[in-house]
Design an enzyme around this catalytic site. Structure first.
Site, PDB file in Angstrom:
ATOM      1  N   GLY A 147      38.425  46.105  39.058  1.00  0.00           N
ATOM      2  CA  GLY A 147      38.514  47.549  39.295  1.00  0.00           C
ATOM      3  C   GLY A 147      39.841  48.002  39.877  1.00  0.00           C
ATOM      4  O   GLY A 147      40.028  49.180  40.189  1.00  0.00           O
ATOM      5  N   ILE A 207      41.705  38.473  37.158  1.00  0.00           N
ATOM      6  CA  ILE A 207      41.590  38.487  38.619  1.00  0.00           C
ATOM      7  C   ILE A 207      42.391  37.342  39.240  1.00  0.00           C
ATOM      8  O   ILE A 207      43.142  37.541  40.166  1.00  0.00           O
ATOM      9  CB  ILE A 207      40.102  38.397  39.046  1.00  0.00           C
ATOM     10  N   SER A 208      42.209  36.152  38.705  1.00  0.00           N
ATOM     11  CA  SER A 208      42.895  34.938  39.181  1.00  0.00           C
ATOM     12  C   SER A 208      43.064  34.968  40.697  1.00  0.00           C
ATOM     13  O   SER A 208      44.178  35.135  41.202  1.00  0.00           O
ATOM     14  CB  SER A 208      44.250  34.762  38.481  1.00  0.00           C
TER      15      SER A 208
END
Lengths: 291, 291
Positions: free
Chosen positions: A124, A194-195
């Protein structure tokens, strides 16, 4: 002496020969039998850890063309005729083959330099939106980009992976490896995921030549991401329906020193196109949008 | 009714919306609330098995924009406002997001069509040599290619894989998936690997739109490959030092109907550049070298 394998069969001139060697930390390369080498002799991957290099050949190779590698301890292939390199053995794994088109050639064609833009941040935080805006901005300037994200990788290459910790790390590793191939192909590869862990991102960075891995951190507070919740995932995580959700019950490690940090403005948010412009300017300054 | 997820947040116009649906064999798509769709409405992946499509939006979307999908049995999302697509549920997995640059846009930039040239054949049959000659030939005509082979994949993406049967199949699956991404990026991707089993090759073919997977069979008898033995591997296999070596103690299934078969001439061998020319002509005829 290290082994060298192959047979000389030039396709057309100029061509380029690509060698591999098991010799680590090669310090220098010696050529003799002059006249067959172009002046643009290049090392692919540098002298350091990747034991591969290529030589641009501009003229027919003379009978006495010779090559050797020196790493401080060993000189390999010394005095060995380049035309007579076949079947010396393969214990030490030097091979050579005509190399096809090189990265530098593809970059010349595309008028850009291959690299990886690695967008990291919470769910997000706007990673995909930035990836989209950036690819549009670059495309409109005639630059070739490709976006790697969960959608086109999780449903294909990484369809065998679950969301357990090992598989999440493997997901990132594979995307890093694919991004590297795209950069090698000359594209500006935009990886958006995201990692959450520094270690995984560092491993992907290490795959690329210095400077070619450009880490962009979407520095958006978890409260903001949760309020946006574009996929309804935070709601599910809060309800306990998704476990180990980054930012809720799983950690996110912000980059310690990444190339670009994008933050929300105090009043109103930075628009996707403004953010894309920041990244584009960076690429412009660093010379990635020309050859 | 199928679920649709997402929130409308246009970046700039014209833009394109990309949808996914769990509905298979979609026959038609209905739009209403006119004026917001461009005339270049396109289906990505076709109506058939890939449940994805995208819509080019040229004007601001009106409040009453609506969308539905019909597959003969079901009409989904009918009467559903496109501006109000969020959080209807995710049981049936329709999502949408602004799509970045599309394949067709990249192809326009490159003046070529993305596809996969899949070169299959025994070890020593000349796969890499053809891949090299073909990439040079296409590059010299300004076309962007990328070669995927054991060298750049086994040492990177597939470094975790061994040579047992499951891992060999996984090696091929991953290369197929990566080749698909390269074709989607607009490149002519040249995959060069033994890929001995029809089943594995068919699975890679199935990943791509019809016509975009061009299988090239290096039809060279095992005796010839063994006599060449450029890497000394047949010798090792005969000596029992390599087990399950394709052509020696492991089968190779020749393609039943591939796009191109390349054979040795009776007298002398076909040169790499002649073979490359055969493949290049095929691409030319089929329209892959223009848009």
């Amino acid at each position: 002496m290290d082994a060298i394998q192959g047979a000389y069969e030039p396709i057309s001139l100029p061509t380029c020969l690509s060698f591999r060697t098991s010799l680590r930390k090669v310090r220098s390369i010696k050529f003799s039998g002059g006249g067959w080498l172009g002046n643009s002799t290049r090392l692919r991957g540098g002298y350091h850890d990747i034991p591969r290099f290529s030589v641009r050949v501009k003229a027919a190779m003379p009978e006495d063309a010779r090559i050797s590698l020196v790493n401080g301890h060993t000189e390999t292939g010394a005095g060995k005729s380049v035309r007579d390199l076949s079947n010396i053995g393969n214990s030490t794994n030097i091979r050579w083959h005509d190399c096809p088109v090189r990265k530098v050639d593809r970059q010349e064609l595309l008028q850009q330099k291959g690299c990886v833009i690695w967008i990291t941040g919470l769910s997000g935080s706007g990673k995909s939106t930035l990836a989209c805006a950036l690819s549009r901005s670059l495309h409109s300037r005639g630059k070739l980009t490709y976006v790697l994200d969960g959608d086109n990788v999780r449903h294909g290459l990484n369809r065998d992976l679950s969301f357990n910790p090992e598989d999440r790390a493997e997901n990132i590793r594979r995307i890093g490896e694919v991004a590297k191939l795209f950069a090698d192909a000359g594209l500006i590869c935009i990886a958006s995921l995201i990692s959450p862990f520094r270690k995984d991102r560092a491993a992907c960075r290490a795959l690329l030549p210095e400077g070619d891995f450009i880490e962009v951190f979407m520095d958006v507070p978890v409260e903001v991401c949760e309020a946006r919740d574009p996929k309804g995932l935070y709601k599910l995580a809060r309800a306990g329906k998704i476990k180990s959700f980054t930012g809720i019950d799983d950690p996110y490690e912000p980059p310690a020193d990444c190339e670009i940090v994008l933050q929300l403005k105090e009043q109103g948010c930075t628009s996707p196109s403004e953010m894309a412009e920041i990244v584009r300017s960076y690429l412009e300054e660093k010379g990635y949008l020309r050859t």
